[in-house]
Design an enzyme around this catalytic site. Structure first.
Site, PDB file in Angstrom:
ATOM      1  N   ARG A 109       0.864  -1.179   0.000  1.00 37.89           N
ATOM      2  CA  ARG A 109       0.000   0.000   0.000  1.00 37.89           C
ATOM      3  C   ARG A 109       0.894   1.220   0.000  1.00 37.89           C
ATOM      4  NH1 ARG A 109      -3.715  -2.457  -1.353  1.00 37.89           N
ATOM      5  NH2 ARG A 109      -5.789  -2.663  -0.463  1.00 37.89           N
ATOM      6  N   GLU A 117      -2.365   7.953  -3.865  1.00 37.15           N
ATOM      7  CA  GLU A 117      -2.749   7.561  -5.226  1.00 37.15           C
ATOM      8  C   GLU A 117      -4.221   7.875  -5.499  1.00 37.15           C
ATOM      9  OE1 GLU A 117      -1.673   3.325  -4.690  1.00 37.15           O
ATOM     10  OE2 GLU A 117      -3.796   2.835  -4.949  1.00 37.15           O
ATOM     11  N   HIS A 123      -1.438   0.515  -9.570  1.00 33.01           N
ATOM     12  CA  HIS A 123      -2.144  -0.368  -8.626  1.00 33.01           C
ATOM     13  C   HIS A 123      -2.919  -1.472  -9.366  1.00 33.01           C
ATOM     14  CE1 HIS A 123      -3.959  -0.497  -4.318  1.00 33.01           C
ATOM     15  NE2 HIS A 123      -3.842  -1.710  -4.828  1.00 33.01           N
TER      16      HIS A 123
HETATM   17  C1  DGY Z   1      -6.135  -5.514  -2.778  1.00 32.28           C
HETATM   18  O1  DGY Z   1      -6.840  -6.490  -3.053  1.00 32.28           O
HETATM   19  O2  DGY Z   1      -5.958  -5.110  -1.625  1.00 32.28           O
HETATM   20  C2  DGY Z   1      -5.535  -4.810  -3.925  1.00 32.28           C
HETATM   21  O3  DGY Z   1      -4.548  -3.930  -3.541  1.00 32.28           O
HETATM   22  C3  DGY Z   1      -6.624  -4.085  -4.673  1.00 32.28           C
HETATM   23  O4  DGY Z   1      -6.597  -4.459  -5.973  1.00 32.28           O
END
Ligand code: DGY
Length: 334
Positions: free
Chosen positions: A241, A270, A288
Site C-alpha cells: 500500500r 494515489e 495499482h
Molecule cells: C487488494 O486487493 O488489496 C488490492 O490492492 C486491490 O486491488
C-alpha cells in the site's frame, strides 16, 4: 412477502456480478464508475442494508453513525485499510475482504515488477521507442542480477509466501523475510526462507519486496533511515500500500543511487504520484494493478458478491459469508 434489501455497489463491476446481486437485492449501481466524494457516498447509502466497496471508499465511524441501517460492507480487495473494522464491529456491521483468490496473480505481478526494475525493462523500452538504440554496447542498460541473489520479503502473509516460492523454486534465490510472527518451521523449510530482523533484511537483501498491510503501525515503515541501510545495488518493490514507503525519501534514494532501482504499484495519495518519482529513470511505475488479471478480478468481484449475499441472509451460504473479517457480529444481528 418480505421486502428485498437495498444495496449499493459503489464502483463499476462486471455485469454478470451485478446481475447476481440483482437476483437478491434492489441494487443501486455506480453506472459511470466515478469515485464518489464522501458526501455523495453517504447520500447514496440512505436506506441501504449493504454496500459493495473497493479500496477507494472510506468507511469510517462518522459514515456508519449516519447509516445505522447498514449491516454489511463487502470490499472487493484483500486490503481493507479503507474500512474502520473496529468501528464496524462495534456497530454490528459485517465486513469482508477477498483473500486467497488474488494471491498467485498478485505474486506474479510483484515478481514481474521486481524483475522489470532490476533488469531495467521499461527503461529499455523507452530508450528504444525514443530512437536511442543505434548500436550494441557492452554495458547498455546493464542491470542487477536476479537469479541466485538474495530475495528479501517484508511481510510474509499469503502473497509474501507466494513471492518467496517464486524466488526460491523458480530463480534459485535464498529467501530472507521479516514478519511480526515467524512462519511454521515446516513452511520455512518448504520456501527455503529464513526469518531475520528488519535491520538484517534491509542490509542483506538484493531485492526487497514489500507486502505488509497498511496500518498506522506500518506507516513509513521504509523511510530515509531504512533506505540508507540497504545495499547500494539493491532494488525495492512495493505492492503493499502507498504509505508503507515514504515516497519522497525513496525518490531521493533513487536519485542519489543509494539503491539501484524500484518497482512501485502503490503510492501515497494515489492516484497521485509523487512528482519526483515521475522524473526518475530507475523506477518502474504501475497504477495499482497487481491483482488485475481478468480472471482474478472476476473472482474477487464474485467473492465480494458472495459475501454480500450471504451477509444479508440470502443464497446458499446465508448467514455464513465466506471471507468475513468479523463474523462474530452476525450472531448479534436481529
Ligand atoms: C487488494 O486487493 O488489496 C488490492 O490492492 C486491490 O486491488
Amino acid at each position: 412477502m418480505s421486502r428485498r434489501a437495498a444495496v449499493l455497489v459503489a464502483r463499476g463491476v462486471f455485469p454478470e456480478v451485478l446481475e447476481r446481486l440483482v437476483q437478491h437485492f434492489d441494487v443501486e449501481a455506480n453506472a459511470d464508475d466515478s469515485v464518489w466524494p464522501a458526501a455523495e457516498l453517504s447520500a447514496r447509502l440512505l436506506g441501504k442494508a449493504g454496500v459493495f466497496t473497493t479500496g477507494s471508499e472510506r468507511i469510517d465511524a462518522e459514515l456508519l453513525d449516519a447509516h445505522p441501517q447498514l449491516r454489511a460492507v463487502c470490499n472487493m480487495a484483500v486490503g481493507y485499510n479503507n474500512i474502520d473494522l473496529d468501528a464496524c464491529t462495534a456497530r454490528g456491521v459485517l465486513v469482508s475482504n477477498t483473500p486467497d483468490v488474488l494471491t498467485e496473480t498478485t505474486a506474479d505481478f510483484g515478481f514481474a515488477l521486481m524483475m522489470a526494475a532490476a533488469r531495467r525493462i521499461t527503461e529499455g523500452e523507452h530508450f528504444l521507442r525514443a530512437g536511442q538504440w543505434t548500436k550494441w554496447s557492452f554495458d547498455m542498460l546493464a542491470g542487477a542480477e536476479v537469479h541466485g541473489t538474495r530475495l528479501g520479503v517484508l511481510g510474509m502473509g499469503r502473497i509474501g509466501q507466494a513471492i518467496a516460492r517464486r524466488g526460491a523454486l523458480g530463480f534459485g534465490m535464498p529467501v530472507i523475510y521479516h514478519n511480526r510472527s515467524r512462519l511454521d518451521p515446516a513452511i520455512e523449510q518448504q520456501l527455503g526462507a529464513r526469518w531475520v530482523g528488519k535491520a538484517e533484511l534491509l542490509r542483506e537483501a538484493d531485492h526487497l519486496v514489500i507486502v505488509v498491510p497498511y496500518s498506522p503501525q506500518s506507516h513509513h515503515l521504509i523511510g530515509a533511515a531504512e533506505l540508507a541501510q540497504m545495499k547500494p545495488g539493491a532494488t525495492l518493490t512495493n505492492i503493499a500500500r502507498g504509505g508503507v514507503v515514504d515516497d519522497a525519501a525513496l525518490a531521493q534514494a533513487l536519485r542519489d543511487r543509494r539503491i539501484a532501482a524500484a518497482g512501485l504499484d502503490v503510492f501515497e495519495g494515489e492516484p497521485s504520484v509523487h512528482p519526483d518519482l515521475l522524473t526518475l529513470p530507475n523506477v518502474v511505475l504501475t497504477p495499482h494493478i497487481a491483482s488485475a488479471s481478468i480472471a482474478t478480478r472476476l473472482a474477487m468481484a464474485n467473492l465480494a458478491a458472495d459475501n454480500l449475499i450471504a451477509a444479508l441472509g440470502c443464497g446458499p451460504q446465508a448467514g455464513r459469508p465466506p471471507t468475513a473479517l468479523n463474523p462474530q457480529v452476525l450472531a448479534a444481528q436481529p
